[in-house]
Scaffold this active site. Structure first.
Site, mmCIF file in Angstrom:
data_model
loop_
_atom_site.group_PDB
_atom_site.id
_atom_site.type_symbol
_atom_site.label_atom_id
_atom_site.label_comp_id
_atom_site.label_asym_id
_atom_site.label_seq_id
_atom_site.Cartn_x
_atom_site.Cartn_y
_atom_site.Cartn_z
ATOM 1 N N PHE A 135 -43.811 11.160 -66.086
ATOM 2 C CA PHE A 135 -44.712 10.311 -65.298
ATOM 3 C C PHE A 135 -46.065 10.320 -65.986
ATOM 4 O O PHE A 135 -46.682 11.370 -66.152
ATOM 5 C CB PHE A 135 -44.850 10.797 -63.849
ATOM 6 C CG PHE A 135 -45.697 9.856 -63.028
ATOM 7 C CD1 PHE A 135 -45.144 8.711 -62.474
ATOM 8 C CD2 PHE A 135 -47.052 10.088 -62.851
ATOM 9 C CE1 PHE A 135 -45.931 7.818 -61.748
ATOM 10 C CE2 PHE A 135 -47.845 9.202 -62.125
ATOM 11 C CZ PHE A 135 -47.278 8.065 -61.570
ATOM 12 N N ASP A 220 -49.616 15.187 -72.389
ATOM 13 C CA ASP A 220 -50.198 14.788 -71.116
ATOM 14 C C ASP A 220 -50.302 16.044 -70.252
ATOM 15 O O ASP A 220 -49.311 16.509 -69.689
ATOM 16 C CB ASP A 220 -49.296 13.726 -70.465
ATOM 17 C CG ASP A 220 -49.763 13.329 -69.068
ATOM 18 O OD1 ASP A 220 -50.590 14.049 -68.492
ATOM 19 O OD2 ASP A 220 -49.270 12.306 -68.554
ATOM 20 N N LYS A 249 -56.922 15.085 -62.835
ATOM 21 C CA LYS A 249 -56.622 15.940 -61.678
ATOM 22 C C LYS A 249 -57.583 17.126 -61.489
ATOM 23 O O LYS A 249 -58.672 16.956 -60.987
ATOM 24 C CB LYS A 249 -55.183 16.412 -61.769
ATOM 25 C CG LYS A 249 -54.198 15.257 -61.511
ATOM 26 C CD LYS A 249 -52.832 15.779 -61.169
ATOM 27 C CE LYS A 249 -51.817 14.668 -60.960
ATOM 28 N NZ LYS A 249 -51.918 14.011 -59.664
HETATM 29 C C1 LIG Z 1 -48.586 14.155 -65.772
HETATM 30 C C2 LIG Z 1 -49.334 13.028 -65.140
HETATM 31 N N1 LIG Z 1 -49.851 12.067 -65.921
HETATM 32 C C3 LIG Z 1 -50.554 11.048 -65.398
HETATM 33 C C4 LIG Z 1 -50.744 10.920 -64.046
HETATM 34 C C5 LIG Z 1 -51.527 9.770 -63.491
HETATM 35 O O1 LIG Z 1 -52.779 10.193 -63.056
HETATM 36 P P1 LIG Z 1 -53.657 9.262 -62.108
HETATM 37 O O2 LIG Z 1 -52.940 9.118 -60.811
HETATM 38 O O3 LIG Z 1 -54.976 9.994 -61.988
HETATM 39 O O4 LIG Z 1 -53.818 7.951 -62.807
HETATM 40 C C6 LIG Z 1 -50.196 11.897 -63.195
HETATM 41 C C7 LIG Z 1 -50.336 11.783 -61.728
HETATM 42 O O5 LIG Z 1 -49.635 12.370 -60.942
HETATM 43 C C8 LIG Z 1 -49.473 12.974 -63.753
HETATM 44 O O6 LIG Z 1 -48.926 13.931 -62.984
#
Ligand SMILES: Cc1ncc(COP(=O)(O)O)c(C=O)c1O
Length: 394
Positions: A135, A220, A249
């Protein structure tokens, strides 16, 4: 349904099945709803409230900054942004930072940087290989990177340049690599996809492959970074260094901020190639600086390792007690519990009734991602409630 919940239906787009609780206040690991009911919060703003709700270091930093300078154009130098960048660089393996406002935006920027690198150093290579079950966010580009059909299908056709391959399978990455590949993009631990841990040596083998092909490795760490899994960044536990890393986050403990960091050799943007009006905003950076400083000075990752292990051990205790719990897995304070049947929804409801907020990760799994500052007492309290909820189901 409260008046607020009726108004939400009337005025807000229907993109989320909300839990019927209207939160109005938070402190530490606890939140209160509009009727004054208290909950122990093991959702933590979706792995965001790293220091808990309204931590004094953040409220103080924000209060001071709000009276000093809230926003300035990135045409100008601003001190909180530079201080935060220095702190991130001196505590990671990366050399340069770009600030933005969310996780998806951080990943978009990281992919743009990798494409720019491809244009300059890899004969125009632009494709990014990412993993099934990942994700990476909700922008069109990140939906294409996210290897889950349920996020992709509503938006077909997706932007070109992304290839999704099996997670935990270096051979799949090798087979997908062509002269068009500029980068591999992975979560060190797949968080939204199920708290899926990498197999022994997977990340090392991917790193070696990227080195062999001269392509970039983007990690990520939006969910795993800033202490969540027991080290400041997850890569530290896997004996590798990424070329690019994304954060969001927990970085602001609730104040919206994202960032991507890169090694010097991958920092190939020149002025005008990327930007963000609010990115690196003094208010957000002052908050994130306070958060990061607190996490480092107080060795919060150590607390995460200790309390995270205690949480896993306690959940394992419940697994031995209830036959229908099939697995407990995770690192630090990113932990999942899986069941034989689709009981997560009813467990979430039962826990709420008893004063605990937990996340339904999948129909058959719960996730625990509390603030990183919790102690054994809060784990005991949460597990006591969960035990009662489980006994009601079983
Ligand atoms: C690993 C990861 N990457 C990207 C995102 C996306 O982040 P945002 O909701 O701040 O755009 C998330 C959100 O849960 C995530 O867990």
């Amino acid at each position: 349904m409260s008046n607020w919940q009726e108004l939400e239906r009337k005025f807000i787009m229907n993109t989320v099945n909300r839990v019927p609780v209207t939160l109005v206040r938070g402190e530490g690991a606890r939140v209160w709803d509009e009727d004054g009911r208290e909950y122990l919060d093991f959702v933590g703003g979706w792995a965001v409230n790293s220091l808990g709700h309204c931590p004094p270091v953040v409220t103080e930093a924000v209060t001071e900054q709000v009276h000093t300078l809230i926003q300035a154009s990135n045409q100008f130098y601003t001190v909180p942004q530079i201080r935060l960048a220095e702190l991130l660089v001196s505590n990671s393996c990366l050399d340069k930072v770009f600030f933005c406002n969310s996780g998806a935006e951080a990943n978009e920027g990281a992919v743009k940087l990798a494409r720019r690198y491809g244009q300059r150093h890899l004969n125009g290579a632009y494709e990014v290989i990412s993993a099934i079950g990942s994700f990476h966010g909700r922008t069109l580009g990140m939906v294409a990177a996210t290897g889950q059909p349920r996020f992709q299908e509503p938006y077909i056709p997706l932007p070109a340049g992304f290839v999704n391959v099996e997670y935990n399978d270096v051979e799949a990455i090798k087979s997908a690599t062509t002269e068009k590949t500029c980068a591999v993009m992975l979560e060190p631990i797949q968080a939204e996809g199920g708290v899926n841990l990498p197999d022994e040596n997977y990340l090392k083998m991917v790193r070696d492959w990227c080195d062999q092909k001269g392509i970039l490795l983007i990690l990520d760490e939006i969910q795993t970074g800033i202490g969540r899994v027991g080290t400041l960044f997850a890569y530290e536990q896997y004996g590798i260094e990424p070329d690019i890393m994304t954060l969001a986050k927990g970085l602001g403990s609730g104040i919206p901020i994202g960032a991507f960091l890169a090694k010097d050799r991958a920092s190939v943007f020149v002025p005008g190639e990327h930007g963000s009006t609010f990115g690196g905003n003094p208010l957000a950076c002052a908050a994130a600086y306070a958060v990061l400083n607190f996490i480092i000075d107080n060795d919060i990752p150590r607390n995460v390792r200790k309390v995270g292990q205690y949480l896993v051990d306690s959940l394992e205790g419940l697994r031995r007690k209830y036959q229908f719990i099939t697995e407990v897995r995770g690192r630090g304070l990113l932990v999942a519990m899986e069941f034989k049947d689709d009981i997560a929804e009813s467990l979430v409801t039962a826990c709420i009734d008893k004063g605990l907020l937990v996340n339904r990760l999948k129909p058959d799994a719960l996730r625990f991602m509390p603030p990183l500052i919790i102690g054994y007492g809060e784990v005991d309290e949460a597990l006591g409630i969960l035990d009662k909820a489980l006994s009601g189901i079983g």
